[in-house]
Design a protein around this motif. Structure first.
Motif, PDB file in Angstrom:
ATOM      1  N   VAL A  83     -26.259   5.348  95.711  1.00 43.31           N
ATOM      2  CA  VAL A  83     -25.125   5.806  96.440  1.00 43.31           C
ATOM      3  C   VAL A  83     -24.014   4.828  95.799  1.00 43.31           C
ATOM      4  O   VAL A  83     -22.772   5.077  95.618  1.00 43.31           O
ATOM      5  CB  VAL A  83     -25.368   5.794  97.788  1.00 43.31           C
ATOM      6  N   ILE A  84     -24.348   3.410  95.996  1.00 38.73           N
ATOM      7  CA  ILE A  84     -23.453   2.509  95.530  1.00 38.73           C
ATOM      8  C   ILE A  84     -22.797   2.727  93.978  1.00 38.73           C
ATOM      9  O   ILE A  84     -21.630   2.562  93.815  1.00 38.73           O
ATOM     10  CB  ILE A  84     -23.809   1.189  95.778  1.00 38.73           C
ATOM     11  N   SER A  85     -23.844   3.065  93.344  1.00 40.96           N
ATOM     12  CA  SER A  85     -23.549   3.191  92.021  1.00 40.96           C
ATOM     13  C   SER A  85     -22.596   4.523  91.514  1.00 40.96           C
ATOM     14  O   SER A  85     -21.658   4.512  90.882  1.00 40.96           O
ATOM     15  CB  SER A  85     -24.905   3.822  91.013  1.00 40.96           C
ATOM     16  N   ASN A  86     -22.665   5.412  92.526  1.00 36.22           N
ATOM     17  CA  ASN A  86     -21.922   6.625  92.427  1.00 36.22           C
ATOM     18  C   ASN A  86     -20.522   6.306  93.042  1.00 36.22           C
ATOM     19  O   ASN A  86     -19.455   6.756  92.389  1.00 36.22           O
ATOM     20  CB  ASN A  86     -22.408   7.787  93.216  1.00 36.22           C
ATOM     21  N   ASN A  87     -20.488   5.615  93.954  1.00 38.29           N
ATOM     22  CA  ASN A  87     -18.962   4.976  94.533  1.00 38.29           C
ATOM     23  C   ASN A  87     -18.560   4.220  93.317  1.00 38.29           C
ATOM     24  O   ASN A  87     -17.006   4.515  93.183  1.00 38.29           O
ATOM     25  CB  ASN A  87     -19.297   4.113  95.636  1.00 38.29           C
TER      26      ASN A  87
ATOM     27  N   GLN B 208     -18.957   6.759  99.992  1.00 43.14           N
ATOM     28  CA  GLN B 208     -20.451   7.234 101.212  1.00 43.14           C
ATOM     29  C   GLN B 208     -20.866   5.757 101.468  1.00 43.14           C
ATOM     30  O   GLN B 208     -21.061   4.771 100.529  1.00 43.14           O
ATOM     31  CB  GLN B 208     -21.195   7.865 100.485  1.00 43.14           C
ATOM     32  N   THR B 209     -21.434   5.835 102.363  1.00 38.92           N
ATOM     33  CA  THR B 209     -22.350   4.568 102.833  1.00 38.92           C
ATOM     34  C   THR B 209     -23.703   4.915 103.184  1.00 38.92           C
ATOM     35  O   THR B 209     -23.775   6.165 103.681  1.00 38.92           O
ATOM     36  CB  THR B 209     -21.602   3.758 104.114  1.00 38.92           C
TER      37      THR B 209
ATOM     38  N   ILE C 256     -16.820   8.420 104.151  1.00 38.40           N
ATOM     39  CA  ILE C 256     -15.623   7.669 104.805  1.00 38.40           C
ATOM     40  C   ILE C 256     -14.550   8.350 104.399  1.00 38.40           C
ATOM     41  O   ILE C 256     -14.047   8.179 103.038  1.00 38.40           O
ATOM     42  CB  ILE C 256     -15.802   6.162 104.501  1.00 38.40           C
ATOM     43  N   ASN C 257     -13.688   8.908 105.347  1.00 34.87           N
ATOM     44  CA  ASN C 257     -12.686   9.744 104.910  1.00 34.87           C
ATOM     45  C   ASN C 257     -11.433   9.018 105.026  1.00 34.87           C
ATOM     46  O   ASN C 257     -10.097   9.669 105.285  1.00 34.87           O
ATOM     47  CB  ASN C 257     -12.434  11.233 105.625  1.00 34.87           C
ATOM     48  N   THR C 258     -11.103   7.766 104.861  1.00 32.09           N
ATOM     49  CA  THR C 258     -10.049   6.886 105.038  1.00 32.09           C
ATOM     50  C   THR C 258      -9.099   7.548 103.848  1.00 32.09           C
ATOM     51  O   THR C 258      -9.539   7.552 102.820  1.00 32.09           O
ATOM     52  CB  THR C 258     -10.151   5.579 105.002  1.00 32.09           C
TER      53      THR C 258
END
Length: 445
Positions: A21-25, A37-38, A79-81
């Motif tokens: 997930v971090i890699s995709n972010n 995403q978290t 996270i929709n900030t």
């Protein structure tokens, strides 16, 4: 001991998911409208060796003895900030300043949603996403008497088409005949009265106190200028002792031929008296184009109800006149409310449509489908007909800008280090258990 091995494996799997997930972010740090995403973990089931017991008069209570069986992924939250806005200057680029999603239609006719407003125009005149999905809204418009317009937004959104609304090679506006004119402004109360009775005002050679020009159109789009002349003709004191002033008006064509005439009366406050049938606030004018264009005779109404008579310069102007000549679309613009406004070669401006925005009870429940798109799920809430920008809880549009990704690289690198250490520690568990098992096997030797 074997349970420790599986505990380490579960930790490896969970931390690997977090790293994915971090890699995709990080990979989408420059993706327009991307929301990071978290990943959250939770412990798994426990093996209870001894259950808890309650204390008695002679023996204290005993806590439960349990051995955990590993970790698993509890949730992956979007996270929709809002991301930062980047100015592009492209008139079809848009960012939503607040809540909401653009509504687009995929080739199967299904609705998808996006925060990425990098739109363009295809060869058919459709407003489309970078993937060719059609941006949706409404195009049915009703023009009001004051020149404003109302869109029919209670129906399902449809693809917005700018240049080929009627299926032609370009968008055009047909000529229409003038049927209504609304006047606003002031007639100067300081004008000197003409000093003649109302019945005689049209018989003498008097100078108009104010002349208002106006352009009207016949059914073929030909234009004509008509002038309305105003004369302050008479003041009198009514039964209540209040001064009432009458204005005579006369509408003439380009050759000075009278088309219509009548009277208006103002009270001592400078307001138009509307409850006297002898002084109507609306009149009709008939104009016969004759052999000029071949168009039929037409009649239009003139509404004086917006006039006042104060001690200030006369400035009566038509605030709204319908009817227009034929014209072709030259350009368009989109405002903060999502209204697509077309500018035509005849000088007219007409609304071409309005974009639809969708809002959801739980935006985090939307499902990502790739290409910067989302689809609704049972947990996101229902999408109904959408709303124009700035309504239904949605934000305004910022035209000529794009919303960038909300990924914070410093945060992602920090999380990546934590996940990496967790993965390394988990692998150490497996290595340790493997060594212990090897020692156990060596006992036989």
């Amino acid at each position: 001991m074997m349970s420790s091995l599986y505990t380490g494996v579960s930790s490896l799997s969970s931390n690997q998911t977090k790293i994915d997930v971090i890699s995709n972010n990080i990979a989408n740090a420059s993706t327009i409208g991307y929301k990071y995403q978290t990943v959250s973990f939770q412990d798994m089931m426990y093996q209870t060796i001894n259950a808890a017991t309650a204390p008695t008069d002679n023996v204290g209570g005993i806590d439960p003895k349990q051995v955990g069986l590993g970790v698993t992924v509890a949730s992956m939250s979007t996270i929709n900030t809002m991301g930062s806005l980047q100015y592009t200057g492209n008139p079809t680029d848009m960012a939503i300043s607040g809540e909401g999603y653009f509504v687009v239609q995929n080739p199967n006719g299904e609705y998808n949603f996006t925060r990425a407003g990098n739109f363009g125009i295809d060869s058919y005149g459709n407003l489309v996403t970078a993937e060719g999905y059609q941006v949706c809204g409404w195009q049915d418009t009703e023009i009001q008497s004051d020149g404003s317009y109302v869109f029919s937004t209670s129906t399902e959104p449809v693809p917005i088409n700018i240049y080929n609304i009627d299926g032609g090679s370009s968008s055009t506006v047909s000529p229409s005949v003038t049927t209504e004119a609304v006047l606003t402004g002031n007639l100067n109360a300081a004008n000197e009265s003409q000093g003649v009775a109302m019945d005689d005002i049209g018989t003498g050679e008097l100078s108009a106190d104010y002349i208002m020009p106006m352009t009207v159109h016949d059914s073929l789009g030909a234009s004509y200028q008509v002038n309305t002349e105003f004369y302050e003709c008479y003041s009198e004191v009514n039964a209540s002792g209040e001064i009432e002033t009458s204005y005579y008006y006369k509408t003439v064509d380009e050759d000075g031929n009278e088309l219509n005439s009548g009277y208006m009366k103002f009270d001592s406050e400078g307001q138009l008296i509307t409850d006297d049938t002898a002084f109507p606030v609306e009149t009709t004018v008939t104009l016969d184009p004759g052999a000029t264009t071949g168009a039929a005779e037409f009649t239009f109404s003139m509404d004086f109800s917006g006039l006042t008579m104060y001690g200030a310069e006369s400035n009566v102007q038509p605030s709204y006149v319908d009817g227009n000549a034929a014209g072709s679309l030259l350009d368009f613009s989109i405002d903060a409310n999502g209204v697509v406004m077309g500018t035509y070669s005849n000088g007219e401006q007409h609304p071409l449509g309005i974009l639809s925005l969708a809002n959801f009870d739980n935006p985090a429940g939307l499902q990502k489908t790739g290409s910067n798109l989302y689809s609704a799920t049972p947990n996101s809430g229902d999408f109904t007909t959408g709303s124009p920008a700035g309504t239904g809880g949605t934000g305004q549009l910022s035209v000529g800008t794009l919303e960038m990704s909300n990924v914070d690289l410093s945060r992602e690198y920090s999380e990546l280090i934590v996940a990496q250490r967790g993965y390394q520690a988990s692998s150490s568990i497996i290595s340790t258990v493997d060594e212990l098992l090897q020692e156990l096997i060596n006992l036989k030797r």
